[in-house]
Write a protein that holds these residues in place. Sequence first.
Motif, PDB file in Angstrom:
ATOM      1  N   ALA A 223       1.088  -1.259   0.294  1.00  0.00           N
ATOM      2  CA  ALA A 223      -0.079  -0.104  -0.351  1.00  0.00           C
ATOM      3  C   ALA A 223       0.614   0.786   0.419  1.00  0.00           C
ATOM      4  O   ALA A 223       0.562   2.015  -0.778  1.00  0.00           O
ATOM      5  CB  ALA A 223      -0.959   0.264   0.813  1.00  0.00           C
ATOM      6  N   GLN A 226       2.319   1.813  -3.241  1.00  0.00           N
ATOM      7  CA  GLN A 226       0.995   2.863  -4.310  1.00  0.00           C
ATOM      8  C   GLN A 226       0.545   4.111  -4.399  1.00  0.00           C
ATOM      9  O   GLN A 226      -0.449   4.285  -4.625  1.00  0.00           O
ATOM     10  CB  GLN A 226      -0.040   1.765  -4.506  1.00  0.00           C
ATOM     11  CG  GLN A 226      -0.329  -0.055  -4.692  1.00  0.00           C
ATOM     12  CD  GLN A 226      -0.128   0.129  -6.061  1.00  0.00           C
ATOM     13  OE1 GLN A 226      -0.470   0.896  -7.040  1.00  0.00           O
ATOM     14  NE2 GLN A 226       0.899  -0.088  -6.454  1.00  0.00           N
ATOM     15  N   LEU A 228      -0.909   5.131  -1.551  1.00  0.00           N
ATOM     16  CA  LEU A 228      -2.227   4.611  -0.373  1.00  0.00           C
ATOM     17  C   LEU A 228      -1.711   5.212   1.397  1.00  0.00           C
ATOM     18  O   LEU A 228      -2.974   6.128   1.505  1.00  0.00           O
ATOM     19  CB  LEU A 228      -2.533   3.306  -0.134  1.00  0.00           C
ATOM     20  CG  LEU A 228      -3.861   2.291  -1.397  1.00  0.00           C
ATOM     21  CD1 LEU A 228      -3.421   1.190  -1.470  1.00  0.00           C
ATOM     22  CD2 LEU A 228      -3.865   3.437  -2.455  1.00  0.00           C
ATOM     23  N   ARG A 291      -7.638 -10.509   8.688  1.00  0.00           N
ATOM     24  CA  ARG A 291      -8.897  -8.972   8.672  1.00  0.00           C
ATOM     25  C   ARG A 291      -9.845  -9.554   9.761  1.00  0.00           C
ATOM     26  O   ARG A 291      -9.727  -8.022  10.780  1.00  0.00           O
ATOM     27  CB  ARG A 291      -9.224  -9.106   7.677  1.00  0.00           C
ATOM     28  CG  ARG A 291     -10.741  -8.272   7.049  1.00  0.00           C
ATOM     29  CD  ARG A 291     -10.515  -7.667   6.010  1.00  0.00           C
ATOM     30  NE  ARG A 291     -11.352  -7.070   5.698  1.00  0.00           N
ATOM     31  CZ  ARG A 291     -11.916  -6.230   4.400  1.00  0.00           C
ATOM     32  NH1 ARG A 291     -11.233  -7.013   3.174  1.00  0.00           N
ATOM     33  NH2 ARG A 291     -11.868  -4.939   4.519  1.00  0.00           N
ATOM     34  N   GLU A 295      -8.852  -6.077  11.279  1.00  0.00           N
ATOM     35  CA  GLU A 295      -9.189  -4.591  11.191  1.00  0.00           C
ATOM     36  C   GLU A 295      -9.567  -3.693  11.794  1.00  0.00           C
ATOM     37  O   GLU A 295      -9.246  -2.053  11.389  1.00  0.00           O
ATOM     38  CB  GLU A 295     -10.030  -5.070  10.558  1.00  0.00           C
ATOM     39  CG  GLU A 295     -11.348  -4.083   9.804  1.00  0.00           C
ATOM     40  CD  GLU A 295     -12.448  -4.574   9.036  1.00  0.00           C
ATOM     41  OE1 GLU A 295     -12.648  -3.370   8.767  1.00  0.00           O
ATOM     42  OE2 GLU A 295     -12.123  -5.612   8.104  1.00  0.00           O
ATOM     43  N   GLU A 304      -8.675   6.065   7.106  1.00  0.00           N
ATOM     44  CA  GLU A 304      -9.609   5.915   5.428  1.00  0.00           C
ATOM     45  C   GLU A 304      -8.300   4.532   4.305  1.00  0.00           C
ATOM     46  O   GLU A 304      -8.721   4.884   4.071  1.00  0.00           O
ATOM     47  CB  GLU A 304      -9.308   7.273   4.956  1.00  0.00           C
ATOM     48  CG  GLU A 304     -10.568   7.727   5.445  1.00  0.00           C
ATOM     49  CD  GLU A 304     -11.405   7.522   5.626  1.00  0.00           C
ATOM     50  OE1 GLU A 304     -12.003   6.630   5.419  1.00  0.00           O
ATOM     51  OE2 GLU A 304     -11.991   7.673   6.923  1.00  0.00           O
ATOM     52  N   LEU A 305      -7.728   3.713   5.207  1.00  0.00           N
ATOM     53  CA  LEU A 305      -7.029   3.692   4.523  1.00  0.00           C
ATOM     54  C   LEU A 305      -8.369   2.366   3.651  1.00  0.00           C
ATOM     55  O   LEU A 305      -9.065   1.697   4.040  1.00  0.00           O
ATOM     56  CB  LEU A 305      -5.902   1.928   5.474  1.00  0.00           C
ATOM     57  CG  LEU A 305      -5.256   1.054   4.519  1.00  0.00           C
ATOM     58  CD1 LEU A 305      -3.963   1.816   3.619  1.00  0.00           C
ATOM     59  CD2 LEU A 305      -4.429   0.555   5.236  1.00  0.00           C
ATOM     60  N   ASP A 306      -7.344   1.860   2.329  1.00  0.00           N
ATOM     61  CA  ASP A 306      -8.446   0.524   1.408  1.00  0.00           C
ATOM     62  C   ASP A 306      -8.045  -0.663   2.062  1.00  0.00           C
ATOM     63  O   ASP A 306      -6.862  -1.099   1.425  1.00  0.00           O
ATOM     64  CB  ASP A 306      -8.258   1.534  -0.384  1.00  0.00           C
ATOM     65  CG  ASP A 306      -8.555   0.383  -0.948  1.00  0.00           C
ATOM     66  OD1 ASP A 306      -9.474  -1.203   0.029  1.00  0.00           O
ATOM     67  OD2 ASP A 306      -8.585   0.303  -1.948  1.00  0.00           O
ATOM     68  N   LEU A 307      -9.013  -1.453   3.237  1.00  0.00           N
ATOM     69  CA  LEU A 307      -8.788  -2.348   3.564  1.00  0.00           C
ATOM     70  C   LEU A 307      -8.743  -3.564   2.120  1.00  0.00           C
ATOM     71  O   LEU A 307      -7.933  -4.503   2.732  1.00  0.00           O
ATOM     72  CB  LEU A 307      -9.255  -2.790   4.965  1.00  0.00           C
ATOM     73  CG  LEU A 307      -8.927  -1.616   5.725  1.00  0.00           C
ATOM     74  CD1 LEU A 307      -9.456  -1.887   7.126  1.00  0.00           C
ATOM     75  CD2 LEU A 307      -7.810  -1.934   6.094  1.00  0.00           C
ATOM     76  N   ASP A 308      -9.555  -3.305   1.842  1.00  0.00           N
ATOM     77  CA  ASP A 308     -10.178  -4.177   0.913  1.00  0.00           C
ATOM     78  C   ASP A 308      -8.833  -4.093  -0.066  1.00  0.00           C
ATOM     79  O   ASP A 308      -8.694  -5.304  -0.416  1.00  0.00           O
ATOM     80  CB  ASP A 308     -11.284  -3.548  -0.127  1.00  0.00           C
ATOM     81  CG  ASP A 308     -12.699  -3.539   0.015  1.00  0.00           C
ATOM     82  OD1 ASP A 308     -12.396  -4.482   1.126  1.00  0.00           O
ATOM     83  OD2 ASP A 308     -13.055  -2.995  -0.328  1.00  0.00           O
ATOM     84  N   TYR A 309      -7.959  -3.795  -0.690  1.00  0.00           N
ATOM     85  CA  TYR A 309      -6.296  -3.923  -1.501  1.00  0.00           C
ATOM     86  C   TYR A 309      -5.619  -4.126  -0.516  1.00  0.00           C
ATOM     87  O   TYR A 309      -5.210  -5.322  -0.879  1.00  0.00           O
ATOM     88  CB  TYR A 309      -6.231  -2.305  -2.011  1.00  0.00           C
ATOM     89  CG  TYR A 309      -4.644  -2.673  -1.791  1.00  0.00           C
ATOM     90  CD1 TYR A 309      -4.297  -2.532  -3.319  1.00  0.00           C
ATOM     91  CD2 TYR A 309      -3.896  -2.231  -1.176  1.00  0.00           C
ATOM     92  CE1 TYR A 309      -3.293  -2.703  -3.910  1.00  0.00           C
ATOM     93  CE2 TYR A 309      -2.590  -2.157  -1.781  1.00  0.00           C
ATOM     94  CZ  TYR A 309      -2.611  -2.208  -3.273  1.00  0.00           C
ATOM     95  OH  TYR A 309      -0.751  -2.547  -3.559  1.00  0.00           O
ATOM     96  N   GLU A 312      -6.330  -8.212  -0.555  1.00  0.00           N
ATOM     97  CA  GLU A 312      -6.581  -8.398  -1.804  1.00  0.00           C
ATOM     98  C   GLU A 312      -4.984  -9.252  -2.064  1.00  0.00           C
ATOM     99  O   GLU A 312      -4.352 -10.279  -2.400  1.00  0.00           O
ATOM    100  CB  GLU A 312      -7.013  -7.839  -2.825  1.00  0.00           C
ATOM    101  CG  GLU A 312      -8.519  -7.645  -2.990  1.00  0.00           C
ATOM    102  CD  GLU A 312      -8.965  -9.112  -2.998  1.00  0.00           C
ATOM    103  OE1 GLU A 312      -7.763  -9.853  -3.899  1.00  0.00           O
ATOM    104  OE2 GLU A 312      -9.941 -10.008  -2.727  1.00  0.00           O
TER     105      GLU A 312
END
Length: 339
Positions: A223, A226, A228, A291, A295, A304-309, A312
Amino acid sequence: MKVMNKALPIMKDIIKDMFLNQTPFEMIETFRFADLGCASGPNTLLFVSEIIDTVYKLSNQINNKIPEILVVLNDLHKNDFNNIFIVLPSFYEQLKEKYGYEFSQKCLFSGVPASFYERIFPRKSLHFVHSSYSIHWISQVPENLDNKGHIYMEKTCHPNVFNVYKKQFYKDFSSFLTHRSHEILPKGRMVLTLIGRNMLDHDPSENDIWCIYELLAQSLLDAVSQGLIKQSEVDSFNLPVYHPYKDEVMTIIEEENSFYLEKLQDFDCEWDPDDKLYKKGSGEYLTNCIRSISEPMLVSHFGELDLDYVFERYKEHAANNLKSNKTNYINLIICLCKK
């Protein structure tokens, strides 16, 4: 479920021994037990129901009046106890159907939101304490921890990282035992289940429990690459968890000296069990477990981290790891008797 299947027979045997050999039923008007770190998932009341069932059958076996049963559920303040209390009416209905109305009314529940590393119950108020998968969570991330690029212990960490984690666990588990020693009656019992590790020294094996957390560190660094999150945010994030070797646990119990160690059983579990809902080796089962555990901490630290990314990426790392490494981790079941 394998862990529960291992722990339940041991827990039942401990309670039977309490009543048949040490604390006669006729001396107990109310059997009081606590579930520490109870969480709020579906398994919370499963352990409770098994204990209630054991007490009911024992009292009938020896033709004695069934005592009242007080169940005290404990977890941190952030635990949503309402999720447990909402299902209590249906739980009472099940008790009534199985044992009758009169016995169902003898089972009483309460909740105590607090850290079990502090005093939380009156002196000499408990007969039995149970805790599953909670004791390896330490009270805080160790102070003065310099662990950049990692979120837990790992092979490439500085040896001092291992030492400060070990010191924190030693302090916390000693405190846990001391506080429980005040709250549990003489000859009262505890059954604790936690995740341990394979080796005594600070050199993690390739298939030990900390490897699954290093996969999360790798995913967070993905992350970062990227854009993020920032590298500094990862460097300042560490998990408040320590998985002890069995000899460390025995040493702390002996030195704290409030309890007899009746049994310490260790056994393997798979990271990637043969579950019909998941394709073995896909990493999906392990990803969902990690997760659910991490989480809330990730959201609290990274916002606000994109946890779905992140997860994955975790699933990909986990699948690759499962192909190249054994997938077992160590569980410890500890049975203690108050001196």
